[in-house]
Design a protein around this motif. Structure first.
Motif, PDB file in Angstrom:
ATOM      1  N   UNK A  31       0.863  -1.180   0.000  1.00 51.90           N
ATOM      2  CA  UNK A  31       0.000   0.000   0.000  1.00 51.90           C
ATOM      3  C   UNK A  31       0.906   1.239   0.000  1.00 51.90           C
ATOM      4  N   UNK A  32       1.232   1.745  -1.197  1.00 54.19           N
ATOM      5  CA  UNK A  32       2.280   2.767  -1.292  1.00 54.19           C
ATOM      6  C   UNK A  32       1.822   4.200  -1.072  1.00 54.19           C
ATOM      7  N   UNK A  33       0.612   4.397  -0.576  1.00 50.03           N
ATOM      8  CA  UNK A  33       0.099   5.754  -0.480  1.00 50.03           C
ATOM      9  C   UNK A  33       0.303   6.378   0.894  1.00 50.03           C
ATOM     10  N   UNK A  34       1.192   5.811   1.686  1.00 43.47           N
ATOM     11  CA  UNK A  34       1.528   6.402   2.974  1.00 43.47           C
ATOM     12  C   UNK A  34       2.893   7.057   2.907  1.00 43.47           C
ATOM     13  N   UNK A  35       3.600   7.136   4.023  1.00 43.75           N
ATOM     14  CA  UNK A  35       4.956   7.698   4.003  1.00 43.75           C
ATOM     15  C   UNK A  35       5.855   6.910   3.055  1.00 43.75           C
ATOM     16  N   UNK A  36       6.607   7.598   2.238  1.00 47.13           N
ATOM     17  CA  UNK A  36       7.498   6.958   1.274  1.00 47.13           C
ATOM     18  C   UNK A  36       8.866   6.721   1.903  1.00 47.13           C
ATOM     19  N   UNK A  37       9.647   5.897   1.233  1.00 45.46           N
ATOM     20  CA  UNK A  37      10.997   5.585   1.693  1.00 45.46           C
ATOM     21  C   UNK A  37      11.826   6.852   1.804  1.00 45.46           C
ATOM     22  N   UNK A  38      11.643   7.781   0.854  1.00 42.42           N
ATOM     23  CA  UNK A  38      12.450   9.003   0.856  1.00 42.42           C
ATOM     24  C   UNK A  38      12.157   9.848   2.098  1.00 42.42           C
ATOM     25  N   UNK A  39      10.917   9.818   2.599  1.00 39.28           N
ATOM     26  CA  UNK A  39      10.593  10.591   3.796  1.00 39.28           C
ATOM     27  C   UNK A  39      11.394  10.100   4.996  1.00 39.28           C
ATOM     28  N   UNK A  40      11.483   8.783   5.149  1.00 36.83           N
ATOM     29  CA  UNK A  40      12.233   8.208   6.271  1.00 36.83           C
ATOM     30  C   UNK A  40      13.733   8.461   6.123  1.00 36.83           C
ATOM     31  N   UNK A  41      14.252   8.330   4.898  1.00 35.67           N
ATOM     32  CA  UNK A  41      15.684   8.519   4.672  1.00 35.67           C
ATOM     33  C   UNK A  41      16.103   9.946   4.984  1.00 35.67           C
ATOM     34  N   UNK A  42      15.335  10.903   4.493  1.00 35.99           N
ATOM     35  CA  UNK A  42      15.683  12.314   4.694  1.00 35.99           C
ATOM     36  C   UNK A  42      15.740  12.660   6.181  1.00 35.99           C
ATOM     37  N   UNK A  43      14.722  12.262   6.932  1.00 33.00           N
ATOM     38  CA  UNK A  43      14.703  12.583   8.359  1.00 33.00           C
ATOM     39  C   UNK A  43      15.781  11.825   9.125  1.00 33.00           C
ATOM     40  N   UNK A  44      16.063  10.593   8.713  1.00 32.82           N
ATOM     41  CA  UNK A  44      17.124   9.828   9.367  1.00 32.82           C
ATOM     42  C   UNK A  44      18.483  10.485   9.136  1.00 32.82           C
ATOM     43  N   UNK A  45      18.708  10.957   7.920  1.00 29.98           N
ATOM     44  CA  UNK A  45      19.965  11.648   7.601  1.00 29.98           C
ATOM     45  C   UNK A  45      20.085  12.939   8.407  1.00 29.98           C
ATOM     46  N   UNK A  46      19.018  13.702   8.466  1.00 32.36           N
ATOM     47  CA  UNK A  46      19.062  14.977   9.191  1.00 32.36           C
ATOM     48  C   UNK A  46      19.274  14.762  10.672  1.00 32.36           C
ATOM     49  N   UNK A  47      18.613  13.774  11.232  1.00 36.12           N
ATOM     50  CA  UNK A  47      18.790  13.473  12.653  1.00 36.12           C
ATOM     51  C   UNK A  47      20.227  13.037  12.944  1.00 36.12           C
ATOM     52  N   UNK A  48      20.829  12.259  12.024  1.00 38.07           N
ATOM     53  CA  UNK A  48      22.217  11.829  12.196  1.00 38.07           C
ATOM     54  C   UNK A  48      23.176  13.007  12.122  1.00 38.07           C
ATOM     55  N   UNK A  49      22.892  13.954  11.226  1.00 40.45           N
ATOM     56  CA  UNK A  49      23.744  15.143  11.126  1.00 40.45           C
ATOM     57  C   UNK A  49      23.663  15.981  12.391  1.00 40.45           C
ATOM     58  N   UNK A  50      22.457  16.136  12.924  1.00 40.87           N
ATOM     59  CA  UNK A  50      22.283  16.934  14.131  1.00 40.87           C
ATOM     60  C   UNK A  50      22.970  16.303  15.328  1.00 40.87           C
ATOM     61  N   UNK A  51      23.026  14.976  15.342  1.00 43.93           N
ATOM     62  CA  UNK A  51      23.546  14.271  16.511  1.00 43.93           C
ATOM     63  C   UNK A  51      25.033  13.963  16.406  1.00 43.93           C
ATOM     64  N   UNK A  52      25.513  13.616  15.216  1.00 43.93           N
ATOM     65  CA  UNK A  52      26.858  13.061  15.094  1.00 43.93           C
ATOM     66  C   UNK A  52      27.831  13.904  14.281  1.00 43.93           C
TER      67      UNK A  52
END
Length: 489
Positions: free
Chosen positions: A400-421
């Motif tokens: 069911x691809x009409x929810x959050x996409x893979x790119x949404x999770x990747x972008x936030x994961x990258x940003x959170x890693x930059x803020x933390x590490x």
């Protein structure tokens, strides 16, 4: 009683009985089962083939590679698995466009008036700009949309929603004349007008000076963001004057990290790919040209007031290239579309970015001009993540691809890693190096130096005009059909 009467009906009056269905033989049933199994096997093969290819990573040696990427497992540990029944690039792209129908989003609009009178709209997702929504130092995500789009686009809504449900504030920047905004300046929007991003970032930082700010751009918005990052990281966008009590001065781009998703990268190659007749790319060209004509039709009076552009000639064109040849780049300060392509493409700007930045692209993206693999590999502050599938601004996943996409999770994961590490010392070093070479890089970027005093003067004039223009916009709200500041959209 012994006599039998037989009534014989003519052929035309005999009732027609429905034909009896023939039962499938064992061989027929076997064929159907084999066909279903074949389709399932094909879907499984495509999914496994797509999932077996890891995400291709290009990044220079440095802190981003060594300290940040290990904390982004979606990029370095897990392959991207597209929706099993929608691995095709066109299926991904079209379904990604329809993803906006699956989320009902409400925004609170904040108007921003540029120094030339242009009107921008900062739409805050579900009123997340309220002081009681989150702590003063809660992260903020700024989303930049694609051509003739706005905060109503599916990728904008889902990106804002993903950040919102993490406890962040989130907002989308609507460009001049887009998504219900009036065109109140001689020029429309283009990736060359990067000071519009600077206005938005300055406004956000004025309201939430303690909050770390992140930005993600999609498609045309990624071109916007790339050019802004390179310029701002080298001092071409001066922050507010230090003696101004209304704004907190900031250095460089003002962003902790950024992401550019489905960027065309090279507009010249992009135009060449989409201009070949009798191809699927040509159909996308026609669709984009339709959006451009809608923009011109909506703001016809404002464009005509600017002069030097034959709107009727452009409205008769069917492709983007023809509209540009009719004089559209001239209204943005360019002599022709090739000069516009050169100044707005990203390859020349990526080497100069100092803000940690993720470029996320699919190799099957129909709008992709070229992958910036060499440029990102030479810059320790940028990382290119390229997938084999994903389409344009899609990267759908699951059945069911009409929810959050893979790119949404990747972008936030990258940003959170930059803020933390990402080390603060490394950030300070890169900014010091950027300041040292600012004058040389300004010439290389083909831009005029942004004088700090002149920029502060422009912003002071803009602030003086802001109240007057917002009052005018509120008066016109009923006539034009767009909300003023604080209105829900």
């Amino acid at each position: 009683r012994e006599n039998k009467f037989v009534l014989t009906l003519p052929k035309c009056m005999k009732p027609k009985l429905p034909p009896q269905r023939k039962k499938l033989s064992a061989a027929g049933k076997g064929g159907v089962a084999a066909g279903a199994a074949g389709v399932a096997a094909l879907l499984w093969h495509i999914n496994v083939e797509a999932a077996s290819k890891p995400v291709s990573i290009c990044v220079g040696e440095g802190d981003l590679k060594e300290k940040v990427l290990p904390h982004v497992p979606l990029l370095v540990q897990q392959p991207y698995r597209p929706s099993p029944w929608a691995t095709n690039t066109h299926a991904q792209t079209i379904l990604g466009f329809l993803r906006g129908l699956s989320l009902d989003a409400k925004y609170r609009r904040q108007l921003i008036i540029a120094h030339d009178g242009g009107t921008l709209g900062l739409d805050w997702f579900h009123g997340s700009d309220a002081w009681d929504h989150a702590a003063p130092d809660a992260p903020i995500l700024l989303v930049l949309h694609g051509i003739n789009g706005g905060s109503h686009e599916g990728y904008c809504k889902w990106s804002c929603s993903s950040a919102y449900h993490r406890g962040w504030r989130s907002c989308a920047l609507n460009y001049r004349g887009c998504n219900g905004l009036p065109l109140t300046s001689p020029r429309g929007y283009a990736p060359s007008l990067t000071h519009d991003i600077h206005y938005a970032i300055t406004s956000i930082k004025a309201r939430f000076p303690k909050a770390p700010l992140f930005a993600v751009g999609y498609s045309l918005g990624a071109l916007f963001l790339t050019k802004y990052l390179a310029e701002a990281d080298h001092g071409l966008h001066a922050s507010m004057a230090a003696n101004s009590s209304a704004f907190e001065p900031f250095e460089g781009s003002g962003l902790v990290a950024a992401a550019c998703v489905s960027s065309p990268i090279c507009l010249s190659n992009n135009s060449s790919h989409l201009s070949k007749p009798w191809t699927t790319g040509y159909l996308y060209n026609l669709a984009v040209a339709l959006k451009v004509r809608e923009f011109m039709q909506e703001h016809r009076a404002s464009i005509l007031a600017g002069g030097n552009f034959d709107v009727d000639k452009a409205m008769a064109c069917w492709t983007v290239g023809d509209i540009e040849d009719a004089g559209l780049p001239y209204t943005l300060g360019f002599n022709n579309r090739f000069e516009y392509y050169e100044q707005c493409s990203s390859l020349q700007y990526i080497p100069h970015i100092r803000t940690p930045t993720l470029f996320l692209n699919a190799r099957d993206d129909p709008f992709l001009g070229v992958l910036p693999d060499e440029e990102c590999a030479r810059n320790p502050n940028t990382v290119l993540a390229a997938t084999s599938h994903g389409g344009h601004v899609a990267f759908l996943q699951g059945w069911k691809p009409f929810g959050p996409a893979w790119m949404d999770h990747v972008v936030l994961q990258f940003m959170n890693a930059c803020a933390t590490h990402y080390p603060a010392s490394a950030r300070a070093e890169t900014m010091a190096a950027a300041r040292a070479g600012a004058q040389e890089q300004r010439q290389e970027l083909h831009q005029l130096p942004a004088d700090a005093a002149f920029t502060a003067q422009l912003h002071q004039q803009a602030r003086q005009q802001e109240q007057q223009q917002e009052q005018l916009l509120h008066q016109q709200q009923g006539e034009n059909g767009y909300p003023g500041e604080g209105g829900e959209w």
